[in-house]
Design an enzyme around this catalytic site. Sequence first.
Site, PDB file in Angstrom:
ATOM      1  N   GLY A 221      -9.895  -3.036   1.428  1.00  0.00           N
ATOM      2  CA  GLY A 221      -8.495  -3.284   1.061  1.00  0.00           C
ATOM      3  C   GLY A 221      -7.748  -2.030   0.638  1.00  0.00           C
ATOM      4  O   GLY A 221      -6.706  -2.122  -0.019  1.00  0.00           O
TER       5      GLY A 221
ATOM      6  N   LYS B  82      -2.500   9.302   5.878  1.00  0.00           N
ATOM      7  CA  LYS B  82      -3.831   8.883   6.348  1.00  0.00           C
ATOM      8  C   LYS B  82      -4.341  10.095   7.125  1.00  0.00           C
ATOM      9  O   LYS B  82      -3.997  10.275   8.315  1.00  0.00           O
ATOM     10  CB  LYS B  82      -3.704   7.647   7.251  1.00  0.00           C
ATOM     11  CG  LYS B  82      -5.035   7.126   7.786  1.00  0.00           C
ATOM     12  CD  LYS B  82      -5.767   6.244   6.803  1.00  0.00           C
ATOM     13  CE  LYS B  82      -7.111   5.764   7.390  1.00  0.00           C
ATOM     14  NZ  LYS B  82      -7.859   4.928   6.467  1.00  0.00           N
TER      15      LYS B  82
ATOM     16  N   SER C  36      -9.271  -7.448  -2.647  1.00  0.00           N
ATOM     17  CA  SER C  36      -8.991  -8.797  -2.133  1.00  0.00           C
ATOM     18  C   SER C  36      -9.629  -9.812  -3.085  1.00  0.00           C
ATOM     19  O   SER C  36     -10.847 -10.000  -3.081  1.00  0.00           O
ATOM     20  CB  SER C  36      -9.559  -8.916  -0.715  1.00  0.00           C
ATOM     21  OG  SER C  36      -9.187 -10.143  -0.145  1.00  0.00           O
TER      22      SER C  36
HETATM   23  N1  LIG Z   1      -5.626  -8.608  -0.386  1.00  0.00           N
HETATM   24  C1  LIG Z   1      -5.661  -8.794   0.926  1.00  0.00           C
HETATM   25  N2  LIG Z   1      -4.881  -9.727   1.517  1.00  0.00           N
HETATM   26  C2  LIG Z   1      -4.917  -9.929   2.849  1.00  0.00           C
HETATM   27  N3  LIG Z   1      -5.693  -9.280   3.695  1.00  0.00           N
HETATM   28  C3  LIG Z   1      -6.491  -8.351   3.168  1.00  0.00           C
HETATM   29  C4  LIG Z   1      -6.521  -8.047   1.781  1.00  0.00           C
HETATM   30  N4  LIG Z   1      -7.421  -7.077   1.575  1.00  0.00           N
HETATM   31  C5  LIG Z   1      -7.914  -6.792   2.775  1.00  0.00           C
HETATM   32  N5  LIG Z   1      -7.360  -7.546   3.735  1.00  0.00           N
HETATM   33  C6  LIG Z   1      -7.649  -7.536   5.169  1.00  0.00           C
HETATM   34  O1  LIG Z   1      -8.990  -7.078   5.321  1.00  0.00           O
HETATM   35  C7  LIG Z   1      -9.055  -6.099   6.341  1.00  0.00           C
HETATM   36  C8  LIG Z   1      -9.505  -4.795   5.727  1.00  0.00           C
HETATM   37  O2  LIG Z   1      -8.544  -4.365   4.768  1.00  0.00           O
HETATM   38  P1  LIG Z   1      -7.961  -2.900   4.803  1.00  0.00           P
HETATM   39  O3  LIG Z   1      -7.532  -2.551   6.185  1.00  0.00           O
HETATM   40  O4  LIG Z   1      -6.934  -2.768   3.720  1.00  0.00           O
HETATM   41  O5  LIG Z   1      -9.315  -2.115   4.432  1.00  0.00           O
HETATM   42  P2  LIG Z   1      -9.521  -0.560   4.301  1.00  0.00           P
HETATM   43  O6  LIG Z   1     -10.364  -0.380   3.087  1.00  0.00           O
HETATM   44  O7  LIG Z   1      -8.200   0.101   4.318  1.00  0.00           O
HETATM   45  O8  LIG Z   1     -10.370  -0.176   5.591  1.00  0.00           O
HETATM   46  P3  LIG Z   1     -10.460   1.244   6.362  1.00  0.00           P
HETATM   47  O9  LIG Z   1     -11.630   1.963   5.782  1.00  0.00           O
HETATM   48  O10 LIG Z   1     -10.644   0.817   7.774  1.00  0.00           O
HETATM   49  O11 LIG Z   1      -9.167   1.977   6.161  1.00  0.00           O
HETATM   50  C9  LIG Z   1      -7.678  -6.006   6.966  1.00  0.00           C
HETATM   51  O12 LIG Z   1      -7.632  -6.835   8.099  1.00  0.00           O
HETATM   52  C10 LIG Z   1      -6.748  -6.523   5.884  1.00  0.00           C
HETATM   53  O13 LIG Z   1      -5.596  -7.106   6.407  1.00  0.00           O
HETATM   54 MG   LIG Z   2      -7.392   1.337   5.666  1.00  0.00          MG
END
Ligand SMILES: Nc1ncnc2c1ncn2[C@@H]1O[C@H](COP(=O)(O)OP(=O)(O)OP(=O)(O)O)[C@@H](O)[C@H]1O
Ligand SMILES: [Mg+2]
Length: 246
Positions: A15, A38, A178
């Site tokens: 997230g 990013k 999340s």
């Molecule tokens: N609080 C939330 N509400 C809705 N969807 C969420 C939430 N947290 C995570 N997700 C969903 O889970 C998935 C992973 O979240 P996110 O892309 O933010 O992770 P990340 O840590 O940024 O990953 P990466 O290392 O790929 O950048 C996404 O599809 C995102 O939409």
């Molecule tokens: Mg991400």
Amino acid sequence: MSQILIVSGTGTDVGKTIATAAIAANALIAGKSVSVVKPGQTGVSGNEPGDLHVVAELTSTIPGAAQRLLLHEYGRYEPALAPASAARISGAPALARSEVLRSIQALTSDLIVVEGAGGLLVRYSDDPAWTIADLAHDLNACVLIVVHAGLGTLHHSTATIEVATHRGLDIAGLIIGSWPDQPDLAQRSNVADLQRLGVPLVGAIPSGSGNAREFEHIARTSLHPVLLGTFNEADFTHTHTQELNR
Ligand SMILES: Nc1ncnc2c1ncn2[C@@H]1O[C@H](COP(=O)(O)OP(=O)(O)OP(=O)(O)O)[C@@H](O)[C@H]1O
Ligand SMILES: [Mg+2]
């Protein structure tokens, strides 16, 4: 002078992007200019939407966002791997630490939020190896650690905090990326245990927060006042752990 925050996490898919968007949203609502960086985006090709696109979408209804939000990506690689691995496999140049540092130092927004790839020790280049932890050190920036809510997060969070501390980084806090509607026993118990790790809990973003229309409210209520929201760590803990305490 700009404030710089590094958004890292205990791993991928925890997230970070949603948390980054929420931090940017609160700053935009407060009238600040924001750059979201990013440095290395993997798993997308050409003009496919990456993490910055998600940040732009989720903040799109905030008045002035189009003028005051700037998005910066310095490298993108199609393989869905760590940036150093993706560069090696696709035959593309890896990102150079000094160039990423120079690019970020040239930004002039009030707030600069840098979203890492995966966790704190994921490599952007193999030779010489560098990670978002090195960049946080170079920039003298605070680090936010986005964590998952469920079983396993205590080890992942502890390990990440130990690495950051060992490297002398300033940890601004943990954010649960999340938080489910109906948390299970491990998730509820983790709320208190995460706060035994010596780092403040500065946010918990509800699951299902990917909707731009509600995102201003979500950003405000999910993040602590240090991130310009109204999240209260004690209230959150009380709500979710009261029936666990005997
Ligand atoms: N609080 C939330 N509400 C809705 N969807 C969420 C939430 N947290 C995570 N997700 C969903 O889970 C998935 C992973 O979240 P996110 O892309 O933010 O992770 P990340 O840590 O940024 O990953 P990466 O290392 O790929 O950048 C996404 O599809 C995102 O939409
Ligand atoms: Mg991400």
